[in-house]
Design an enzyme around this catalytic site. Structure first.
Site: not given
Length: 996
Positions: A827, A454
């Site tokens: 994330h 990510c």
């Protein structure tokens, strides 16, 4: 006597009169009488019991039978013979079409009087055969319950040997066909009691014959796994499983999941129907069996089954939390389904619209069960927030609903996620990542996460949304000898023109991978961005010029060509320059060095340092760049040589301080307000920009991006271990260092240095301070005096005569957010929008730039949220508030685009000119063909998957009306009781919806 009794029963006398007469007849029956009279009375009482049209008549028949069984046993045994019973069981009793429903009750009544008779064994043998035959005929739940009652009271009549196993299997078949046709609560309770009697008989048999358990379970599995078009098996089968000893569970599940004869479709059908059993109110340990089978399927890597079943059933399981009677089991199954479904957010996101309503309902119920369930549900939701961060717009309503509930610590969350995962090998689930049927409604394309990538996806999307950079990359000529830039061009082209909802950046990842990165581990997106830009810059520096095409087409004047042709694309787009000056505090000698940068790394000021001004537009006068002029007399130096930073009086001729500013809305026709001497702190009430000030700035005690930039540009004292080696003094001396921007980049990249090393824990920790982000930023740039004079003469805004500074205005275009508390975990996702020039293309170069329109300055320019494969519409409000709602979600890397004018006008005009002549970038032939082929391939894949999926799940048990549970709770506020969403009794409709 039989005639008298019949006449009395059939008469129209009042019941109390009849009762008295009947009582005399019954008393007379206790006296000795001949056999013929006994038979007559037994025949009459049998008739009354089996065909009586009133309960009163049946009660009289029963009473007479009991009297004759007690007082005339020989005659009763002779009457209650095998032939008579066989006739009753096979032919029934009563007129054709109106056969009696009480035959089994009658036999059970009579058996107690012949247990010791010589004919008992013959009767038992007959009944063992006949009950098996009856069960094979699939009797109704009521008749099946009567058989069970008979066999429970008289176990001698239970089939033995092979017939016993067959009987158990057929009894399970009967239960599988049980249906309750009534919606009345009394009828449903009666139905549940009947089911309980039947399953209780199975339990009795299994206790004495454990060898019958596994064949019975095999029959049950055959029923629930059947894919043939038939009536859906009854949830009453749940009552069977509750009596299976738990010590058999591991072996049963292992045999099922390793049986190659069971197809995936059958297994999916079976587990889907088992999950429906959570709505069965009498089931014990049902949740344990469901979870055990789900874990068993995970152990043999049947992930496709688990995914299909979870996505199709999780909403129904969730809806059952409304009912206290099944809540505990439903919550257990829900917890496992969610905590194990870790490869994708799909399952959790299905529940998001329903969570606030359920939470409100449980709070309203105010019971111990509801309170406990709320706390467990909140813990579960926070686990999902932790696992699937990056969806602030979706999560805000849910977070608001559970804000008053306890929040688990991170160790607890990691423990729950760790112990419930399907597999510890994430690559085993790579092919099961979310299937997206079509492009996002935004028209944008997502990027597939290739295993903690990510960090790369968010950077690529931010670079892609930098439209000037994207167009330049897409305009690359074929054969440019820049392999990494070519791969980026292909990736951008697919993001622009693919029909897929999301594409895989695998090829670009392998090409741009920093060699020190650990595969599969989370990385620092800022570190990756710096490495990527440096690679692209060095690659082009070897002689591959992307502006060769513009040169050949003579789109650039010689002056422009001379100024820009020697720069790489990375320098043109992201390159800026900064002057670092160091002054020795002993000899006052100043040394300076200019260096290039592609991003500014902004540290956080110490907590005890106040970097904030008092006005909302942030003129922090104490902190800001200025020209460093050594005083004529060193003795005049008092304190810091940066003392001129203080705001001058009106009579002063010294240069005013320059600080970073934020901008807000402008009125049409007004130029941006330049910084003017002591008026740098604009009165918010008078300045038209103040309309935006509130949203651009955080509360007084919080940080802002201008605060961090001003701190970056503020003087630094070099003392003690950090002393400066002065060449003039030829020794280490105390000194002060200051940085000044001398050239602003086209795209300004700001990295907020949130990660610092903690010597106590020996780990990098994260600074979670909320930093307000201005949508428009004014940046001071140091320029030569002659350039300042030229700019002022040409009427450019943003330059202050005699100050040596000019201001550049930047618009926010991307924000990369890190969710988590460590750089090694968490994330990344990003907010982006496309910023374009606000200066009309036809405006003369020397003209004063027109102000930005409202649309170009405010929030109407559409924001998008990029989170790996998911792309959604968003807003600047979401950008601004994300850390307020989610404290671990903090802005990390910011992209600003410079507005046209001043030092950037040449590049802006060249880009605008190229854009007018060429429109959208034209891709070279090979790239266009590759995209076209892939789009055709995607359509073919879609058609194939649609066919396979239809065949795979066509027989999956449907739950089309599950949401009525939630809707009913919303509409029916008066319901209460143990079977309804509140506590207590509730309406019959709600209970029927629960069970069926």
């Amino acid at each position: 006597m039989d005639k008298i009794l019949e006449a009395v029963v059939m008469s129209s006398y009042p019941n109390n009169v009849k009762q008295g007469l009947v009582r005399r007849v019954i008393e007379a029956a206790k006296q000795p009488m001949d056999s013929e009279q006994c038979w007559s009375m037994l025949e009459l009482s049998t008739k009354l019991y089996l065909t009586g049209d009133t309960k009163y008549k049946r009660e009289i028949g029963k009473e007479v039978l009991e009297v004759y069984g007690h007082y005339h046993p020989e005659e009763f045994e002779e009457f209650f013979n095998v032939r008579f019973l066989l006739s009753l069981l096979q032919e029934g009793y009563g007129p054709l079409g109106k056969r009696s429903h009480y035959v089994l009750d009658y036999i059970q009544l009579g058996l107690q009087f012949v247990l010791e008779s010589p004919s008992a064994n013959s009767i038992f043998s007959l009944l063992r055969i006949e009950v098996l035959r009856k069960v094979c005929e699939r009797p109704s739940p009521k008749q099946c319950a009567k058989i069970s009652k008979l066999l429970t009271q008289h176990p001698q009549c239970i089939p033995t040997g092979k017939h016993q196993l067959l009987f158990c299997q057929q009894l399970i078949r009967c239960i599988g066909q049980f249906q309750c046709v009534s919606e009345g609560e009394e009828e449903i309770m009666e139905f549940l009691e009947q089911v309980n009697k039947v399953s209780g008989l199975l339990q009795r048999i299994w206790r004495t014959q454990t060898s019958a358990i596994l064949p019975s379970l095999k029959e049950l599995f055959t029923i629930i796994s059947s894919t043939e078009e038939q009536e859906v098996p009854s949830n009453a089968l749940a009552s069977v499983v509750q009596f299976v000893p738990l010590e058999l569970m591991d072996g049963v599940i292992r045999n099922l999941t390793n049986d190659d004869s069971i197809t995936d479709v059958q297994m999916m059908m079976a587990i889907g129907r088992m999950i429906d059993w959570v709505s069965w109110p009498l089931g014990k340990n049902i949740d344990k069996w469901i979870i055990a089978l789900l874990k068993g399927l995970a152990a043999v890597k049947k992930f496709s089954i688990l995914i299909e079943v979870t996505l199709s059933k999780i909403e129904k399981v969730f809806s059952k939390l409304l009912y206290p009677i099944v809540r505990e089991g439903a919550l257990s199954v829900l917890q496992y389904m969610l905590l194990s479904f870790q490869h994708s957010h799909e399952a959790f996101h299905l529940l998001l619209p329903h969570i606030p309503r359920l939470v409100a309902s449980l709070k309203k119920e105010d019971s111990n069960s509801a309170t406990s369930s709320l706390e467990q549900l909140a813990e579960l939701i926070h686990c999902m927030f932790f696992r699937f961060s990056g969806f602030p717009d979706l999560y805000e309503p849910v977070l608001e609903a559970i804000k008053a509930l306890p929040i688990p610590n991170e160790d607890r969350i990691k423990h729950l996620l760790g112990q419930n995962a399907w597999t510890s090998q994430k690559n085993e689930l790579a092919c099961f990542y979310p299937r997206l049927a079509s492009k996002s409604e935004t028209g944008k394309i997502g990027l597939i996460n290739l295993g903690n990538t990510c960090y790369m996806n968010s950077i690529i999307q931010s670079l892609f949304m930098a439209s000037d950079f994207r167009h330049s990359v897409l305009n690359l000529t074929e054969g440019n000898s820049q392999p990494l830039m070519t791969k980026l061009q292909w990736l951008f082209a697919f993001l622009e023109h693919s029909q897929r909802p999301a594409i895989s950046p695998e090829s670009f990842l392998s090409a741009s991978w920093p060699p020190w990165f650990t595969p599969g581990a989370q990385q620092d997106c800022s570190e990756y961005l710096k490495y990527l830009l440096d690679r692209l810059h060095e690659e082009e520096k070897t002689g591959k010029r992307i502006y060769q095409k513009l040169k050949e087409s003579s789109l650039m004047s010689q002056a422009v060509e001379h100024h820009y042709l020697n720069k790489t694309l990375i320098e043109k787009m992201f390159g800026g320059k900064m002057m670092t000056k160091i002054r020795c505090l002993k000899c006052l000698n100043v040394s300076s060095r200019e260096e290039a940068f592609t991003d500014l790394s902004l540290a956080f000021p110490p907590s005890d340092r106040n970097v904030r001004g008092s006005t909302p537009i942030l003129p922090v006068e104490e902190i800001g760049p200025q020209l460093i002029e050594p005083p004529e007399n060193a003795g005049q130096l008092m304190g810091s040589p940066w003392i001129l930073r203080k705001a001058p009086k009106a009579s002063d001729h010294a240069a005013p301080p320059m600080s970073v500013e934020t901008l807000g809305f402008q009125e049409p026709g007004e130029a941006a307000n330049p910084i003017r001497g002591k008026d740098v702190g604009v009165d918010a009430a008078k300045d038209p920009l103040s309309a935006f000030g509130e949203q651009a700035c955080a509360p007084k005690d919080s940080r802002s991006v201008p605060d961090l930039i001003n701190y970056f540009l503020s003087p630094e004292r070099l003392t003690a271990e950090n002393k400066y080696h002065c060449e003039k003094c030829a020794s280490l001396q105390d000194a002060e260092k200051v940085a000044e921007l001398t050239e602003g980049p086209h795209y300004l990249i700001l990295t907020l240095l949130r990660f610092s090393f903690d010597p106590r824990t020996m780990k990098r920790k994260k600074i979670l301070d909320n930093v307000s982000i201005p949508v428009v930023l004014k940046l001071p740039i140091l320029v030569a005096p002659e350039e300042t004079e030229e700019v002022c003469q040409r009427g450019k805004d943003g330059a202050v005569p005699g100050s040596g500074f000019m201001t550049l205005v930047y618009d926010l275009c991307s924000v990369v957010v890190h969710s988590g508390i460590s750089s090694e975990s968490g994330h990344y996702y990003c907010y982006s929008r496309e910023c374009t020039d606000t200066v009309p293309h036809g405006q003369p170069r020397d003209a004063v730039p027109k102000p930005a329109s409202d649309k170009q300055l405010d929030f109407e320019i559409q924001w998008y949220l990029f989170n790996d494969t998911r792309v959604s519409f968003s807003s600047f409000e979401s950008v601004s508030n994300v850390t307020s709602f989610f404290p671990k979600d903090t802005a990390y890397v910011l992209f600003y685009r410079q507005r046209p004018g001043r030092q950037s006008c040449l590049l802006h005009e060249a880009l605008a000119e190229a854009g007018r002549l060429h429109g959208e970038p034209s891709l070279h032939k090979d790239l266009m063909e590759a995209i076209s082929k892939d789009n055709i391939l995607f359509l073919q894949e879609q058609e194939k998957e649609a066919r396979n999926r239809a065949a795979y799940i066509s027989a999956l048990p449907k739950s089309p009306l599950w949401w009525r549970d939630l809707d009913r709770d919303k509409d029916d506020d008066s319901s209460s009781g143990g079977c309804s969403p509140a506590a207590g009794g509730g309406g019959s409709g709600s209970f029927h919806g629960l069970v069926f």
